[in-house]
Design a protein around this motif. Structure first.
Motif, mmCIF file in Angstrom:
data_model
loop_
_atom_site.group_PDB
_atom_site.id
_atom_site.type_symbol
_atom_site.label_atom_id
_atom_site.label_comp_id
_atom_site.label_asym_id
_atom_site.label_seq_id
_atom_site.Cartn_x
_atom_site.Cartn_y
_atom_site.Cartn_z
ATOM 1 N N PRO A 312 16.494 25.874 60.353
ATOM 2 C CA PRO A 312 15.271 25.893 59.553
ATOM 3 C C PRO A 312 15.488 25.602 58.076
ATOM 4 O O PRO A 312 14.584 25.089 57.408
ATOM 5 C CB PRO A 312 14.746 27.325 59.758
ATOM 6 C CG PRO A 312 15.236 27.698 61.119
ATOM 7 C CD PRO A 312 16.603 27.074 61.220
ATOM 8 N N ASP A 313 16.684 25.876 57.550
ATOM 9 C CA ASP A 313 16.945 25.619 56.134
ATOM 10 C C ASP A 313 17.385 24.175 55.872
ATOM 11 O O ASP A 313 17.719 23.813 54.750
ATOM 12 C CB ASP A 313 17.991 26.592 55.581
ATOM 13 C CG ASP A 313 19.326 26.505 56.301
ATOM 14 O OD1 ASP A 313 19.489 25.610 57.161
ATOM 15 O OD2 ASP A 313 20.208 27.339 56.023
ATOM 16 N N GLY A 314 17.388 23.334 56.912
ATOM 17 C CA GLY A 314 17.676 21.917 56.725
ATOM 18 C C GLY A 314 19.124 21.517 56.862
ATOM 19 O O GLY A 314 19.461 20.346 56.690
ATOM 20 N N LYS A 315 20.002 22.450 57.172
ATOM 21 C CA LYS A 315 21.414 22.103 57.320
ATOM 22 C C LYS A 315 21.642 21.375 58.648
ATOM 23 O O LYS A 315 20.971 21.627 59.631
ATOM 24 C CB LYS A 315 22.288 23.361 57.256
ATOM 25 C CG LYS A 315 22.301 24.029 55.902
ATOM 26 C CD LYS A 315 23.187 25.258 55.910
ATOM 27 C CE LYS A 315 23.214 25.932 54.540
ATOM 28 N NZ LYS A 315 24.036 27.156 54.546
ATOM 29 N N THR A 316 22.608 20.474 58.644
ATOM 30 C CA THR A 316 22.949 19.776 59.873
ATOM 31 C C THR A 316 23.823 20.684 60.724
ATOM 32 O O THR A 316 24.812 21.231 60.252
ATOM 33 C CB THR A 316 23.703 18.471 59.564
ATOM 34 O OG1 THR A 316 22.878 17.673 58.718
ATOM 35 C CG2 THR A 316 23.999 17.706 60.831
ATOM 36 N N LEU A 317 23.478 20.846 61.990
ATOM 37 C CA LEU A 317 24.219 21.741 62.865
ATOM 38 C C LEU A 317 25.383 21.065 63.571
ATOM 39 O O LEU A 317 26.323 21.715 63.975
ATOM 40 C CB LEU A 317 23.270 22.329 63.920
ATOM 41 C CG LEU A 317 22.141 23.192 63.362
ATOM 42 C CD1 LEU A 317 21.235 23.642 64.481
ATOM 43 C CD2 LEU A 317 22.695 24.397 62.634
ATOM 44 N N GLY A 321 26.653 12.083 62.093
ATOM 45 C CA GLY A 321 26.541 10.945 61.192
ATOM 46 C C GLY A 321 27.822 10.179 61.009
ATOM 47 O O GLY A 321 28.021 9.518 60.011
ATOM 48 N N LYS A 322 28.729 10.264 61.972
ATOM 49 C CA LYS A 322 30.032 9.630 61.834
ATOM 50 C C LYS A 322 29.929 8.133 61.559
ATOM 51 O O LYS A 322 30.713 7.573 60.812
ATOM 52 C CB LYS A 322 30.847 9.864 63.104
ATOM 53 C CG LYS A 322 31.198 11.333 63.362
ATOM 54 C CD LYS A 322 31.925 11.486 64.695
ATOM 55 C CE LYS A 322 32.242 12.950 64.973
ATOM 56 N NZ LYS A 322 32.876 13.128 66.294
ATOM 57 N N GLU A 323 28.956 7.489 62.187
ATOM 58 C CA GLU A 323 28.840 6.050 62.047
ATOM 59 C C GLU A 323 27.825 5.652 60.984
ATOM 60 O O GLU A 323 27.465 4.488 60.858
ATOM 61 C CB GLU A 323 28.454 5.439 63.403
ATOM 62 C CG GLU A 323 29.509 5.721 64.476
ATOM 63 C CD GLU A 323 29.075 5.235 65.840
ATOM 64 O OE1 GLU A 323 28.016 4.582 65.917
ATOM 65 O OE2 GLU A 323 29.782 5.488 66.811
ATOM 66 N N GLY A 324 27.352 6.614 60.229
ATOM 67 C CA GLY A 324 26.472 6.313 59.114
ATOM 68 C C GLY A 324 25.029 6.052 59.477
ATOM 69 O O GLY A 324 24.247 5.647 58.628
ATOM 70 N N ASP A 329 24.118 15.266 55.205
ATOM 71 C CA ASP A 329 23.866 16.060 54.009
ATOM 72 C C ASP A 329 22.777 17.102 54.279
ATOM 73 O O ASP A 329 21.769 16.797 54.932
ATOM 74 C CB ASP A 329 23.404 15.165 52.860
ATOM 75 C CG ASP A 329 24.478 14.179 52.435
ATOM 76 O OD1 ASP A 329 25.663 14.471 52.696
ATOM 77 O OD2 ASP A 329 24.136 13.133 51.867
ATOM 78 N N PRO A 330 22.972 18.319 53.783
ATOM 79 C CA PRO A 330 21.897 19.312 53.898
ATOM 80 C C PRO A 330 20.655 18.812 53.167
ATOM 81 O O PRO A 330 20.750 18.247 52.074
ATOM 82 C CB PRO A 330 22.488 20.554 53.215
ATOM 83 C CG PRO A 330 23.971 20.349 53.255
ATOM 84 C CD PRO A 330 24.174 18.869 53.127
#
Length: 564
Positions: A312-317, A321-324, A329-330
């Motif tokens: 819920p706070d927007g952080k990636t779990l 995104g390894k390949e861009g 980014d949070p």
């Protein structure tokens, strides 16, 4: 005799047999009930409460998984079970306001808090309802890898301005904002994109017109419009969607991967609120609180992460995104806009997307043949180029007619019909729009502005259509020089007689070059409640045409003529 005795014996045995079967059934029920009572006592439960949850389509599988574990494992003090159903949030919002006969849920998990506002607006409840976010998914514009490469990715960072800005060249689809929160949040992102444009209103109108051409109701329809998709329509280069939907698409595809372009500055995300509805009983509210704890526990958070959601706070779990193609980014969540802000942006979208009835009056006097320095083209060429390009900003259902004017074009009349009033779709199908490229200035012709404007306005008033924006647009490079015409004062007086507040009819004046009299154009336009725009540089015709379009789309009494 023997047969009779046998039948008698069967008849006598039947009651015995029936009683035996009945006894077995009763004993079975008794042992079953006793067994269940023992199981309930062992767990401390005299009864089991059922919590009914309706979840948005994308998050429902993970919520269902958590509910299944409740049934399999039980919770602390948990004498309850959870039934999860999947339903489109738009449908749920409607049925909460006007029942369709189905049992309403105790808990609702839509993809956005905006659906709570929508449900309240429809009359589902009287006071604001809130919920606890259990996941987050940013709104991104998903574009094909080919489109991304053409825009310089991955060496260059792509922004929303490159995709939906005033100078964007890509073909972007749009989820219907009237139905999809992703579409609403995209409009908020567009506001940021056009904020620094010379004329934000004009830039916003042009951008929304382009988006409206490929606006679809269902998210699945947008994915079907990707290259190689199932739709027969022309492919899209991309469209706004949730980060989660993009991740799920990429996970399911070996080719045709999508690249996520994030809004900067950030816009509201899908926040998946867990909402206990107002009519839920107290007993079920206790259960709802326990199930919320289950959804917020680490095990379910991990499952949500695996399903492509952020916390819920927007952080990636999860590192996806390894390949861009997506960002790790949070992303700090932006508050969901209040109902008034949402209504405002939706009203703007609705106004821009109304079908219109537009009478275009184009000056073909001799001066329009003059070359424009540095362009290699005449004023006539540039004007027709802008007018033709402007057609693409109208909905296919908009009606548009074309008149030309000079002096004595048709006997003693200064004007003549070039193309009759037809829908944009009909004009394009017949090839009529392409014929506009051949329009030439009349050698030696003057500017019969006053008579032509009055004739066009009278025609538009006589043929005024409800449910459409009724407008007359005049493009000219000069002031009236027809000595046989009515005076400016007479024209203004006649225009005022044509006005009807209940049936608005505006005239928008566009002056090109240094031969225009701004005061004259201003007086004519304002007599109708319309607007005027002038530029001494004919190469700027595109810009002022879009600016005029943004004004004509806003009807009195909401709009006032600009001060030039």
């Amino acid at each position: 005799m023997g047969r009779h005795s046998s039948a008698t014996r069967r008849t006598k045995r039947s009651p015995v047999l029936l009683l035996s079967i009945l006894l077995v059934v009763v004993l079975g029920i008794w042992f079953t009930v006793d067994f269940l009572r023992d199981r309930l006592r062992a767990s401390g439960c005299e009864s089991v409460t059922t919590l009914n949850v309706t979840a948005a389509t994308d998050i429902a599988p993970t919520v269902t998984q958590a509910a299944r574990k409740v049934s399999e494992e039980g919770d602390q003090g948990g004498c309850y079970k959870v039934n999860v159903s999947t339903r489109d949030s738009a449908v749920t919002a409607e049925t909460l306001a006007v029942s369709d006969g189905t049992e309403p849920p105790d808990v609702w998990i839509p993809e956005s808090t905006m659906w709570l506002q929508r449900a309240q607006d429809k009359g589902a409840w009287n006071t604001p309802v809130t919920g606890s976010s259990i996941a987050n998914s940013p709104v991104v514009i998903a574009i094909t890898e080919e489109t991304a490469a053409e825009l310089g990715w991955p060496q260059k960072k792509i922004g929303w301005v490159d995709l939906i800005g005033p100078n964007a060249k890509v073909k972007i689809g749009m989820p219907d904002p009237a139905r999809e929160p992703v579409g609403v949040y995209t409009l908020f992102g567009l506001r940021e994109v056009i904020k620094t444009a010379p004329d934000p209103a004009a830039a916003g109108t042009a951008a929304m017109r382009k988006l409206s051409l490929n606006t679809l109701s269902e998210n699945s329809e947008l994915f079907a419009r990707l290259p190689g998709g199932t739709s027969q329509d022309k492919p899209l280069d991309g469209f706004p969607t949730s980060e989660n939907a993009l991740l799920r698409h990429n996970a399911a595809q070996q080719t045709g991967q999508l690249v996520a372009v994030y809004a900067d500055p950030a816009i509201p995300s899908l926040d998946y609120p867990y909402v206990v509805l107002p009519e839920t009983s107290e007993a079920k509210r206790d259960v709802a609180a326990k199930f919320l704890d289950r959804l917020q526990a680490q095990e379910t958070s991990d499952a949500l992460a695996d399903a492509g959601f952020r916390t819920p706070d927007g952080k990636t779990l999860r590192d996806r995104g390894k390949e861009g193609r997506t960002s790790n980014d949070p992303l700090t969540p932006v508050p969901v806009p209040d109902a008034a802000a949402a209504v405002s942006v939706l009203n703007t979208w609705a106004t821009v997307n109304l079908s219109g009835r537009v009478q275009v009056l184009i000056d073909v006097s001799g001066s329009m043949a003059e070359p424009v320095p540095g362009s290699g083209r005449s004023r006539m060429d540039l004007t027709m180029q802008a007018a033709i390009a402007g057609v693409d900003l109208f909905k296919p259902t908009t009606k548009i007619g074309w008149w030309t004017f000079s002096t004595k074009l048709d006997g003693d009349k200064d004007y003549t019909v070039l193309l009759p009033m037809r829908t944009v779709a009909e004009h394009k199908a017949s090839g009529a729009i392409d014929n506009l490229k051949a329009v030439k200035a009349k050698e030696g012709g003057g500017t019969g502005l006053y008579d032509s404007v009055l004739a066009a306005m009278r025609d538009a008033r006589a043929n005024w259509e409800p449910g459409r924006i009724n407008v007359v647009t005049v493009l000219t490079d000069g002031k009236n020089d027809d000595r046989d015409s009515i005076s400016l004062e007479q024209l203004i007086a006649e225009l005022k007689k044509l006005q009807d507040p209940k049936r608005p009819l505006l005239m928008t004046g566009i002056g090109i070059g240094d031969g225009v009299d701004p005061a004259e154009l201003k007086a004519i336009a304002e007599a109708t409640g319309g607007a005027y725009f002038t530029t001494p540089d004919p190469t700027k015709i595109n810009e002022i045409f879009y600016a005029s379009l943004s004004k004509m789309l806003c009807q009195p009494p909401n709009c006032k003529p600009p001060t030039n």
